[in-house]
Design a protein around this motif. Structure first.
Motif, short mmCIF file in Angstrom:
data_model
loop_
_atom_site.label_atom_id
_atom_site.label_comp_id
_atom_site.label_asym_id
_atom_site.label_seq_id
_atom_site.Cartn_x
_atom_site.Cartn_y
_atom_site.Cartn_z
N THR A 99 -9.08 1.30 0.68
CA THR A 99 -8.13 0.56 -0.17
C THR A 99 -8.01 -0.87 0.33
OG1 THR A 99 -6.85 2.59 -0.42
CG2 THR A 99 -5.74 0.54 -1.05
N TYR A 132 0.56 4.07 -2.80
CA TYR A 132 0.32 5.48 -2.47
C TYR A 132 1.49 6.36 -2.92
CZ TYR A 132 -3.41 3.64 0.57
OH TYR A 132 -4.51 3.00 1.07
N MET A 136 -0.08 9.82 -3.19
CA MET A 136 -1.04 9.94 -2.08
C MET A 136 -0.40 9.67 -0.72
SD MET A 136 -4.09 7.65 -3.71
CE MET A 136 -5.19 7.69 -2.32
N ILE A 137 0.86 9.27 -0.72
CA ILE A 137 1.46 8.75 0.51
C ILE A 137 1.57 9.81 1.62
CG2 ILE A 137 3.84 9.19 -0.31
CD1 ILE A 137 2.80 6.18 1.84
N ASP A 180 -7.47 4.98 3.55
CA ASP A 180 -6.59 3.81 3.55
C ASP A 180 -7.40 2.53 3.80
OD1 ASP A 180 -4.22 2.35 3.57
OD2 ASP A 180 -3.81 2.74 5.68
N VAL A 223 -2.46 7.29 3.86
CA VAL A 223 -2.71 8.36 2.89
C VAL A 223 -2.57 9.73 3.56
CG1 VAL A 223 -4.54 9.36 1.45
CG2 VAL A 223 -4.26 6.87 1.56
N ASP A 275 0.83 -1.21 0.00
CA ASP A 275 0.00 0.00 0.00
C ASP A 275 0.86 1.25 0.00
OD1 ASP A 275 -2.12 -1.65 -0.15
OD2 ASP A 275 -2.87 -1.30 1.87
#
Ligand code: GDP
Length: 301
Positions: free
Chosen positions: A96, A53, A58-59, A93, A67, A49
């Motif tokens: 997701t 991201y 998006m991280i 998150d 996120v 993930d």
């Protein structure tokens, strides 16, 4: 084609630089799955993930998990209901993770990641190292701990005596991916719990011997930039330095990238690895990330 072996903090920083200078469609990222598990009913593949991201901008760069600007309404409501979560999962998150859990049941983890990467507009291939569930235990002075219990509940404080993990099979196509790459970059990720699990997959070691391999050391001086890599290396009797990192990868390593602070180790490293590249490897801004990525790409024969 460039293939990157990744965990969930150090290598994603390098990916931010790489994706600016390499066409993302020419990047394959093989990601550690050792620490994956179910939490609060959803499958948590933290490193995957983080890479998703990172590649979709998006991280949350403050913690390299989840996120940026996420909310925690579900997490907080669960706590009010008496259901304390070990992991602090944000709302976006969690969405997701819920989708991944559902996709996985239908198609398996590899395809689930493929679908999610496409949904997020990512052109690079993000490949989980395995579709099988791993089992990892941190053996400490207070007993055998689950990985996330060691990391979160105990804040990586206990003395580490050993690390045990089960062998899993590589996900389909990993060996071909490595063999068809112009180079493999081993990112600056935890050598024990992020990179070793990928290297120990059947066929990976041999495939790397036939490929140009560049590793960026996650150890600067005698310590990790972040996280428990130094504790883990020490527990396994590996010198906590870029020399220790190089010795782990020496069977197939062509070039090790070390930080300027370790310049004095260059000649010693040259006895283990053909090429030693010395540069700034502390990736605290995009400029450094881009420069480091460029140096790596330029070094590929
Ligand atoms: P995890 O999955 O969250 O454990 O993360 P990784 O395994 O990807 O990354 C952890 C490693 O990244 C640690 O050993 C750190 O020393 C290393 N690391 C983090 N940031 C940097 C950085 O800016 N430069 C270098 N050289 N290493 C870094």
């Amino acid at each position: 084609m460039i293939t990157v072996l990744s965990g969930g903090t150090g290598t994603p920083k390098l990916l931010q630089g790489l994706k600016e200078i390499v066409n993302p469609s020419q990047l394959n990222i093989i990601v550690n799955t050792l620490e994956n598990n179910y939490f609060s009913g959803v499958y948590v593949s933290a490193d995957i993930d983080t890479v998703l991201y990172t590649m979709s901008d998006m991280i949350n760069e403050e913690v390299w998990y989840g996120v940026k600007d996420d909310t925690f309404i579900t997490h907080e409501r669960l706590a009010e209901l008496g259901c304390e979560e070990l992991l602090r999962i944000g709302d976006i998150d969690r969405a997701t993770k819920i989708q991944k859990t559902q996709l996985m049941k239908r198609y398996g983890l590899k395809k689930a990641c493929e679908i999610q990467a496409e949904n997020m507009g990512i052109e690079s291939k993000i490949i989980p190292m395995s579709e099988q569930q791993s089992d990892i235990k941190i053996v400490t002075d207070i007993g055998e701990l689950e990985f996330h219990d060691f990391l979160i509940k105990h804040q990586s404080q206990p003395k580490v005596l050993d690390i045990k993990f089960s062998n899993v099979s590589p996900s389909e196509g990993i060996i071909d991916t490595i063999e068809n790459s112009d180079a493999v970059i081993i990112g600056p990720s935890n050598p024990i719990t992020s990179i070793s699990p990928i290297l120990s997959l059947e066929g990976v070691h041999d495939a790397l011997k036939d490929t140009h391999v560049i590793a960026v050391s996650p150890i600067i001086g005698s310590g990790a930039v972040s996280g428990p890599a130094n504790k883990f290396m020490q527990a396994l009797g590996i010198e906590v330095s870029s020399i220790g990192v190089a010795s782990l990868y020496q069977d197939f390593l062509d070039n090790i990238v070390i930080d300027v602070k370790d310049f004095h180790l260059k000649s010693q490293l040259n006895q283990i690895v053909n090429k030693v590249t010395v540069t700034n490897t502390i990736m605290n801004n995009l400029c450094v990330k881009r420069e480091l990525a460029q140096i790596i790409i330029d070094s590929i024969p």
